[in-house]
Design a protein around this motif. Sequence first.
Motif, PDB file in Angstrom:
ATOM      1  N   VAL A  23       7.074  -6.071   8.205  1.00  0.00           N
ATOM      2  CA  VAL A  23       6.309  -5.278   7.233  1.00  0.00           C
ATOM      3  C   VAL A  23       5.125  -6.040   6.644  1.00  0.00           C
ATOM      4  CG1 VAL A  23       8.192  -3.730   6.595  1.00  0.00           C
ATOM      5  CG2 VAL A  23       7.901  -5.891   5.360  1.00  0.00           C
ATOM      6  N   GLY A  25       1.225  -7.872   6.899  1.00  0.00           N
ATOM      7  CA  GLY A  25      -0.063  -7.252   7.186  1.00  0.00           C
ATOM      8  C   GLY A  25      -0.525  -6.427   6.009  1.00  0.00           C
ATOM      9  N   TRP A  27      -1.169  -3.180   5.619  1.00  0.00           N
ATOM     10  CA  TRP A  27      -0.947  -1.750   5.419  1.00  0.00           C
ATOM     11  C   TRP A  27       0.486  -1.268   5.331  1.00  0.00           C
ATOM     12  CZ3 TRP A  27      -5.032   0.128   3.526  1.00  0.00           C
ATOM     13  CH2 TRP A  27      -6.282  -0.300   3.972  1.00  0.00           C
ATOM     14  N   LEU A  29       3.418  -1.966   3.943  1.00  0.00           N
ATOM     15  CA  LEU A  29       4.106  -1.720   2.673  1.00  0.00           C
ATOM     16  C   LEU A  29       3.377  -0.651   1.857  1.00  0.00           C
ATOM     17  CD1 LEU A  29       5.195  -5.364   1.765  1.00  0.00           C
ATOM     18  CD2 LEU A  29       6.695  -3.488   2.370  1.00  0.00           C
ATOM     19  N   VAL A  30       2.067  -0.595   2.000  1.00  0.00           N
ATOM     20  CA  VAL A  30       1.310   0.461   1.319  1.00  0.00           C
ATOM     21  C   VAL A  30       1.711   1.830   1.884  1.00  0.00           C
ATOM     22  CG1 VAL A  30      -1.007   1.399   0.936  1.00  0.00           C
ATOM     23  CG2 VAL A  30      -0.634  -1.061   0.768  1.00  0.00           C
ATOM     24  N   SER A  33       5.083   2.780   0.690  1.00  0.00           N
ATOM     25  CA  SER A  33       5.009   3.161  -0.717  1.00  0.00           C
ATOM     26  C   SER A  33       4.479   4.594  -0.862  1.00  0.00           C
ATOM     27  CB  SER A  33       4.160   2.130  -1.459  1.00  0.00           C
ATOM     28  OG  SER A  33       3.332   2.729  -2.409  1.00  0.00           O
ATOM     29  N   VAL A  34       3.517   4.983  -0.046  1.00  0.00           N
ATOM     30  CA  VAL A  34       3.013   6.368  -0.088  1.00  0.00           C
ATOM     31  C   VAL A  34       4.109   7.336   0.356  1.00  0.00           C
ATOM     32  CG1 VAL A  34       1.379   8.000   0.956  1.00  0.00           C
ATOM     33  CG2 VAL A  34       0.580   5.753   0.229  1.00  0.00           C
ATOM     34  N   GLU A  48      -4.707   9.205   1.875  1.00  0.00           N
ATOM     35  CA  GLU A  48      -4.039   8.635   0.695  1.00  0.00           C
ATOM     36  C   GLU A  48      -3.959   7.114   0.725  1.00  0.00           C
ATOM     37  OE1 GLU A  48      -0.449  10.253  -1.113  1.00  0.00           O
ATOM     38  OE2 GLU A  48      -0.820  12.098  -0.006  1.00  0.00           O
ATOM     39  N   ALA A  49      -3.742   6.568   1.944  1.00  0.00           N
ATOM     40  CA  ALA A  49      -3.617   5.112   2.021  1.00  0.00           C
ATOM     41  C   ALA A  49      -4.979   4.457   2.247  1.00  0.00           C
ATOM     42  CB  ALA A  49      -2.642   4.731   3.122  1.00  0.00           C
ATOM     43  N   GLY A  50      -5.983   5.274   2.599  1.00  0.00           N
ATOM     44  CA  GLY A  50      -7.311   4.717   2.848  1.00  0.00           C
ATOM     45  C   GLY A  50      -7.366   3.870   4.118  1.00  0.00           C
ATOM     46  N   VAL A  95      12.172  -4.845  -2.098  1.00  0.00           N
ATOM     47  CA  VAL A  95      10.919  -5.548  -1.798  1.00  0.00           C
ATOM     48  C   VAL A  95       9.746  -4.790  -2.420  1.00  0.00           C
ATOM     49  CG1 VAL A  95       9.333  -6.232   0.053  1.00  0.00           C
ATOM     50  CG2 VAL A  95      11.787  -6.584   0.343  1.00  0.00           C
ATOM     51  N   LEU A  96       9.730  -3.483  -2.222  1.00  0.00           N
ATOM     52  CA  LEU A  96       8.625  -2.671  -2.742  1.00  0.00           C
ATOM     53  C   LEU A  96       8.564  -2.735  -4.266  1.00  0.00           C
ATOM     54  CD1 LEU A  96       8.884   0.450  -0.409  1.00  0.00           C
ATOM     55  CD2 LEU A  96       6.914  -1.066  -0.618  1.00  0.00           C
ATOM     56  N   MET A  99       7.307  -6.109  -5.433  1.00  0.00           N
ATOM     57  CA  MET A  99       5.871  -6.279  -5.216  1.00  0.00           C
ATOM     58  C   MET A  99       5.060  -5.438  -6.182  1.00  0.00           C
ATOM     59  SD  MET A  99       5.355  -6.787  -1.180  1.00  0.00           S
ATOM     60  CE  MET A  99       4.238  -8.175  -1.211  1.00  0.00           C
ATOM     61  N   GLU A 100       5.567  -4.267  -6.486  1.00  0.00           N
ATOM     62  CA  GLU A 100       4.876  -3.393  -7.432  1.00  0.00           C
ATOM     63  C   GLU A 100       4.862  -4.049  -8.822  1.00  0.00           C
ATOM     64  OE1 GLU A 100       6.485   0.591  -7.491  1.00  0.00           O
ATOM     65  OE2 GLU A 100       5.575   0.966  -9.453  1.00  0.00           O
TER      66      GLU A 100
ATOM     67  N   ALA B  15      -0.710  -1.404  -7.128  1.00  0.00           N
ATOM     68  CA  ALA B  15      -0.024  -2.649  -7.503  1.00  0.00           C
ATOM     69  C   ALA B  15       0.438  -3.393  -6.251  1.00  0.00           C
ATOM     70  CB  ALA B  15       1.157  -2.335  -8.415  1.00  0.00           C
ATOM     71  N   ILE B  16       0.979  -2.659  -5.299  1.00  0.00           N
ATOM     72  CA  ILE B  16       1.433  -3.298  -4.064  1.00  0.00           C
ATOM     73  C   ILE B  16       0.241  -3.889  -3.314  1.00  0.00           C
ATOM     74  CG2 ILE B  16       2.420  -2.797  -1.782  1.00  0.00           C
ATOM     75  CD1 ILE B  16       4.362  -0.888  -3.268  1.00  0.00           C
ATOM     76  N   THR B  19      -0.740  -7.127  -4.952  1.00  0.00           N
ATOM     77  CA  THR B  19       0.157  -8.217  -4.563  1.00  0.00           C
ATOM     78  C   THR B  19      -0.192  -8.716  -3.165  1.00  0.00           C
ATOM     79  OG1 THR B  19       1.896  -7.289  -5.927  1.00  0.00           O
ATOM     80  CG2 THR B  19       2.583  -8.871  -4.262  1.00  0.00           C
ATOM     81  N   VAL B  95      10.098 -11.379  -5.669  1.00  0.00           N
ATOM     82  CA  VAL B  95       9.506 -10.953  -4.386  1.00  0.00           C
ATOM     83  C   VAL B  95      10.079 -11.801  -3.257  1.00  0.00           C
ATOM     84  CG1 VAL B  95       7.366 -10.829  -3.033  1.00  0.00           C
ATOM     85  CG2 VAL B  95       7.351 -10.115  -5.421  1.00  0.00           C
ATOM     86  N   ALA B  98      13.781 -10.940  -2.617  1.00  0.00           N
ATOM     87  CA  ALA B  98      13.926  -9.631  -1.966  1.00  0.00           C
ATOM     88  C   ALA B  98      13.536  -9.721  -0.489  1.00  0.00           C
ATOM     89  CB  ALA B  98      13.070  -8.584  -2.687  1.00  0.00           C
TER      90      ALA B  98
END
Lengths: 114, 114
Positions: A23, A25, A27, A29-30, A33-34, A48-50, A95-96, A99-100, B15-16, B19, B95, B98
Amino acid sequence: MEIHTEDRCAKAKLAIRDTLDVVGGKWKLVLLSVLRNGKRGFNELSREAGISPRILSKELQELEMNGLVSREVCNTKPVTVQYALTEYSKTLEEVLIAMEKWGNLHRQKVISGN
Amino acid sequence: MEIHTEDRCAKAKLAIRDTLDVVGGKWKLVLLSVLRNGKRGFNELSREAGISPRILSKELQELEMNGLVSREVCNTKPVTVQYALTEYSKTLEEVLIAMEKWGNLHRQKVISGN
């Protein structure tokens, strides 16, 4: 039982690297998260993630391969595809969340001038 | 007070990403995990983390810039430099833990054939 510290250190390093392999890199985890907010179509995710469609496609493929995201082809006209989190991806919740939390903390630190 | 879900989603994503901007990439969390076991010289770090000196130097510079690693020049002959975790870097503990836990879990999953 006591584990030798150097062993434990090597094991921790390896485990963190394993996680980053899957996970890491910019993108993944982003994206996860979305998707925590519900399934999304390809274009929605891209917006949404751009992320550009080309990179998104590759990232989703890798997430799918690792059992973190499911891909559902819907019988619509035109055919659409929905991406969703798998049950297994919920194991990444900790993890998410960590990190948040850290992202918010660090932002506060930067804003307050260190 | 209830926060609107879409807002919360955008905030979590941001936030993610924050990080990941600071500790993302292939090496930074691995380096921090090595340094959790005590200060290290440049060559030790390079060897233990398995990073080429050129990349290590850049990664350490960025970690130092973000207040996560301190750099101490020791008055030895020849001069040596020791790297250590800062107090602030301890905020990343959650972090790291996790990610370590998830790496172990995922390895078990892969070994057991999904």
